[in-house]
Structure formats: structure tokens, C-alpha cells
Design a protein around this motif. Structure first.
Motif, PDB file in Angstrom:
ATOM      1  N   THR A 154       2.020   2.780   5.221  1.00  0.00           N
ATOM      2  CA  THR A 154       1.475   1.452   5.008  1.00  0.00           C
ATOM      3  C   THR A 154       2.482   0.562   4.290  1.00  0.00           C
ATOM      4  OG1 THR A 154       0.544   2.042   2.863  1.00  0.00           O
ATOM      5  CG2 THR A 154      -0.826   2.451   4.815  1.00  0.00           C
ATOM      6  N   GLU A 155       2.152  -0.712   4.181  1.00  0.00           N
ATOM      7  CA  GLU A 155       3.008  -1.647   3.456  1.00  0.00           C
ATOM      8  C   GLU A 155       3.152  -1.225   1.994  1.00  0.00           C
ATOM      9  OE1 GLU A 155       2.961  -6.317   2.024  1.00  0.00           O
ATOM     10  OE2 GLU A 155       2.089  -5.792   3.971  1.00  0.00           O
ATOM     11  N   GLU A 156       2.082  -0.746   1.411  1.00  0.00           N
ATOM     12  CA  GLU A 156       2.121  -0.313   0.018  1.00  0.00           C
ATOM     13  C   GLU A 156       3.074   0.868  -0.164  1.00  0.00           C
ATOM     14  OE1 GLU A 156      -1.154  -2.810   0.824  1.00  0.00           O
ATOM     15  OE2 GLU A 156      -0.678  -0.877   1.761  1.00  0.00           O
ATOM     16  N   PHE A 199       8.918  -8.889   1.512  1.00  0.00           N
ATOM     17  CA  PHE A 199       8.945  -8.718   2.958  1.00  0.00           C
ATOM     18  C   PHE A 199       9.166 -10.076   3.601  1.00  0.00           C
ATOM     19  CE2 PHE A 199       6.527  -5.112   1.392  1.00  0.00           C
ATOM     20  CZ  PHE A 199       7.112  -4.052   2.079  1.00  0.00           C
ATOM     21  N   ARG A 240       6.724  -0.257   0.268  1.00  0.00           N
ATOM     22  CA  ARG A 240       7.207  -0.963  -0.914  1.00  0.00           C
ATOM     23  C   ARG A 240       7.478   0.016  -2.059  1.00  0.00           C
ATOM     24  NH1 ARG A 240       6.907  -6.119  -3.144  1.00  0.00           N
ATOM     25  NH2 ARG A 240       5.574  -6.918  -1.472  1.00  0.00           N
ATOM     26  N   TYR A 242      12.117  -5.519   5.043  1.00  0.00           N
ATOM     27  CA  TYR A 242      12.357  -5.793   3.630  1.00  0.00           C
ATOM     28  C   TYR A 242      13.210  -7.065   3.501  1.00  0.00           C
ATOM     29  CZ  TYR A 242      11.290  -0.822   2.506  1.00  0.00           C
ATOM     30  OH  TYR A 242      10.721   0.409   2.339  1.00  0.00           O
ATOM     31  N   LYS A 248       1.612  -8.535  11.308  1.00  0.00           N
ATOM     32  CA  LYS A 248       2.298  -7.277  11.000  1.00  0.00           C
ATOM     33  C   LYS A 248       2.335  -6.409  12.245  1.00  0.00           C
ATOM     34  CE  LYS A 248       0.636  -7.281   6.208  1.00  0.00           C
ATOM     35  NZ  LYS A 248      -0.236  -6.608   5.228  1.00  0.00           N
ATOM     36  N   PHE A 277       8.379  -2.998   9.433  1.00  0.00           N
ATOM     37  CA  PHE A 277       8.406  -3.928   8.307  1.00  0.00           C
ATOM     38  C   PHE A 277       9.842  -4.395   8.119  1.00  0.00           C
ATOM     39  CE2 PHE A 277       4.735  -1.234   7.285  1.00  0.00           C
ATOM     40  CZ  PHE A 277       3.771  -2.196   7.019  1.00  0.00           C
TER      41      PHE A 277
END
Length: 418
Positions: free
Chosen positions: A294-296, A319, A299, A216, A328, A214
Motif C-alpha cells: 500500500t501507499e503507507e 508522492f 512510504r 516517490y 492511483k 507509485f
């Protein structure tokens, strides 16, 4: 003048008739021609035409698959696809995937970066290892399977794709979004493996997974003031530095195969030369992840770390913008007992006379799209070299030939024959 292609006879000869068709000199000549065609990402048009014509001249029925991304990059390009039809509709379909593009040409070369020069079993040029060596390998493997006297039970699909090195992997992304991968059962990607593995391994090797990634994209909002009175403002650049440090020290995940995740600040921009306290700063931070992150979660961890800081700036965590929310790089692992893995193990033993080492990729690429987004068991097997993405890049010619033979035999074992 470019030297003629050297023989790569050091690769173990294959006993089966279809593998005997993989001629070392012809394979390296093909690689040399492709290295001599500059193809930095977003500029692959000439190489796409070359690959298409090479397949077409051998009656392998290529087709262009158009790739368009008008939103961010305004990119237009073409993947090149070809398919060998098997005789059994219930047999598996295997994808052979390689990208045609390279990084932008590096200025530090002391020779033509697209020379294709061959010396001491090494072929030099930008993209020689990453990954025109792998592209040449799958092309000649595909031709060998097509010309084989043995009828394939399942289908084999070749995809030479654009823009793997660019910001979004648009070529393989478009394959997935256009539904091409819906009827595939597994994939081989011929990226260089050992040099980019988490572990210290050597070819022949099979890489059975990769970490995900990912990015940021963080905006820090402070308060401007005269630079001679910084206490009257809130310095966004200073606070962005604190955010970068906090994220660098996050507790990252770990996986028994993929290793540890990682965090690396890549970019911090803000302020100017005027005598003003910077009121805004932009921060981009790389986050490599393992399964379960995960993305969650990514974050939430960033939000918690920033909340613990004693800063006055407002911080917005996002992101990197992408052309589609589905773009992704998720992590994946292919089981060691999957049929594709055992097929490639058997092929490696047959071709190279040894068992392959297993490893896992340190970074991301099209294989993440295939292994995670397309949910295809995916194995990376490719020729190694040095100086990837840099001046002096080269690939070992004997490993290009060996990869071609392993892929051809592994594909035949996986899809079966009649």
C-alpha cells in the motif's frame, strides 16, 4: 504514397454470423486511417472526431464524454462512448476500453511516423501497436455485435478514451469519477499484451492482472557553501544520490502471479554551474508494487531506508502531485475462473483453435484504474507488435483481426444472448 491495406485472411475464420461480419480488409483499413491521424496525448481531438463519426455513420449512437483537468495540465478533451442495450436488466454489462492517444511522436523515425505503411503483415506507425490496433479491434467488434442477428442479454459499452499515455490517465479516470463504471460488471482492455507481459508468452493470450505503481517525489535540503570549500556545506546532490541508491536496494514485495515489485530512480535534479555547494535536490523514483504493498507501506519503507543513512541533509518524502487523491495505479488480479475469463478462453478456442496463454502485465495503464479503483474484473487481450513507444513501431495485422473476433465472441458469451 501509402500502400493499400493488405488482407489479414491468415486469422482463423469465425463460424458465427456476427463474427463473419468482421472483415479483415475493412478492419485493417480502419486501423490504417487512425494511424495516419497523429494523436499524441493531449492532442487527440482529431481522432476523437474520427471515432465519433465512424460510429455515428453506422448508427451506433456515440456520445462525447468531456474530460477536463484545469488544476495541473489545463487539459480539455473528449472520450467517445457508445452502448448496446441488452434485453435482460439482470444480465451483466461489459466495458470494452481502448485509448486513442499515443506517446509524443519520436524523432528517430526514418519515415513518416504516421505513415500506416503495411509490409509483410505489419502495419507501421506511432501508436500502431499501442494501441490503435486494439482500438480498431474493439470498434469493429462492437459494430459486429450491434449488427448481429442475435439479441444480447446484457449491455456492451465501448469507451475510446483520451490521455492514457499522459501522466494521469485522465480519460478513464474521468469515466470512474463521473460514475460511468458504477453499473459495469467487467472490462476488456485491448492493450498489446505479450510484449509487455512479465513472462515470455505469445498471442493468443489473456493478461489477468498488473502490478501497480507509485512515484516517490523527494526533496533533499542541504546547506550551501562556496564550492572551493565543500566541507563547509552539505551537498544535497550527493545526499540525493545516496537516497537513490538506498531506495534502489529496498526489499520489494513478491506475488505468485504478478512477480516481484521493482524500484527505479528516474530523475535527480539539483545544483548549478555556479561555484556553490548545492543546497537543494529533487529526486523522483518509480516504485512498481504488487498486491499488499500500500501507499503507507511504500512510504514507511522509504522513510526507514533513509533514516539508516548517514547524511546531514533533510529529506522530505512525498508522492507525485496528481489532480485528485484517488488517482492511483493499484495492482490487481482477475481470477482465472471468473466468467469473463472463461468466456474469453472459449472465444479464443473458437476463433484461434487453441487455448490462450495466461500472463500478467509488467507495468501500469488504464486497466489498473478499472481493475483496482473501479473494482472491475479486467482482462487485457490485444494484438502484439514491436518497438512500442519508439521509432519503427508496428502491429501484426492478423492479430488485430484475431483480437476483434475474440473480443466479439467473448463479449457475446459473457453478456449472454436471447
Amino acid at each position: 504514397m501509402t500502400e493499400p491495406a493488405e488482407s489479414a485472411e491468415s486469422a482463423e475464420p469465425a463460424e458465427s454470423a456476427e463474427l463473419a461480419r468482421i472483415d479483415p480488409d475493412a478492419t485493417i483499413s480502419l486501423l490504417q486511417e487512425m494511424v495516419q491521424i497523429p494523436s499524441p496525448y493531449f492532442e487527440e481531438h482529431e481522432l476523437s472526431e474520427f471515432v465519433y463519426d465512424w460510429l455515428d455513420s453506422r448508427d451506433l449512437v456515440p456520445e462525447y464524454h468531456h474530460v477536463s483537468e484545469p488544476k495541473i495540465t489545463e487539459y480539455e478533451g473528449d472520450n467517445v462512448l457508445a452502448r448496446l442495450e441488452g434485453s435482460d436488466p439482470d444480465a451483466p454489462t461489459l466495458l470494452l476500453n481502448a485509448h486513442m492517444d499515443t506517446v509524443l511522436l519520436v524523432e528517430d523515425w526514418e519515415e513518416d511516423p504516421c505513415s500506416g505503411r503495411i509490409e509483410d503483415g505489419k502495419l507501421y506507425g506511432q501508436g500502431a501497436c499501442d494501441m490503435k490496433g486494439g482500438l480498431a479491434a474493439v470498434m469493429v467488434a462492437f459494430e459486429a455485435l450491434a449488427k448481429s442477428d442475435v439479441d444480447l442479454a446484457g449491455d456492451v459499452v465501448l469507451s475510446a478514451v483520451v490521455d492514457e499515455e499522459g501522466p494521469y490517465g485522465l480519460g478513464t479516470d474521468r469515466l470512474i469519477r463521473d460514475g460511468y463504471t458504477d453499473d459495469y460488471d467487467a472490462a476488456i482492455v485491448t492493450e498489446p499484451g505479450p510484449i509487455l507481459a512479465q513472462e515470455d508468452i505469445e498471442n493468443p493470450a489473456l493478461l489477468l492482472g498488473a502490478r501497480g505503481r507509485f512515484l516517490y517525489d523527494i526533496e533533499v535540503k542541504g546547506h550551501a557553501a562556496h564550492g572551493s570549500q565543500p566541507h563547509k556545506g552539505t551537498n544535497a546532490v550527493v545526499d540525493a544520490g545516496k537516497v537513490a541508491d538506498a531506495l534502489s536496494n529496498l526489499d520489494v514485495g513478491s506475488h505468485p502471479k504478478l512477480g516481484d515489485g521493482s524500484v527505479c530512480p528516474l530523475l535527480l535534479e539539483g545544483g548549478s554551474q555556479t561555484l556553490s555547494v548545492p543546497e537543494r535536490a529533487q529526486l523522483m523514483v518509480d516504485r512498481h508494487v504488487v498486491l499488499g504493498e500500500t501507499e503507507e507501506i511504500v512510504r514507511e519503507q522509504a522513510e526507514a531506508a533513509i533514516a539508516d543513512l548517514d547524511i546531514e541533509s533533510e529529506v522530505e518524502i512525498g508522492f507525485r502531485e496528481s489532480p485528485d487523491p484517488g488517482i492511483k495505479y493499484g495492482p490487481y488480479v482477475t481470477p482465472e475462473d471468473h466468467d469473463l475469463v472463461t468466456s474469453l478462453v472459449g472465444a479464443t478456442e473458437s476463433v484461434a483453435g487453441v487455448e490462450p496463454e495466461f500472463g500478467y502485465f509488467a507495468s501500469v495503464g488504464d486497466f489498473n484504474y478499472l481493475g483496482d479503483r473501479a473494482d472491475l474484473p479486467t482482462v487485457i487481450v490485444g494484438p502484439d507488435g514491436e518497438n512500442i513507444h519508439g521509432a519503427g513501431e508496428f502491429v501484426y495485422t492478423d492479430e488485430v483481426v484475431e483480437t476483434a473476433r475474440i473480443v466479439a465472441e467473448g463479449a457475446m458469451r459473457f453478456v449472454g444472448s436471447e
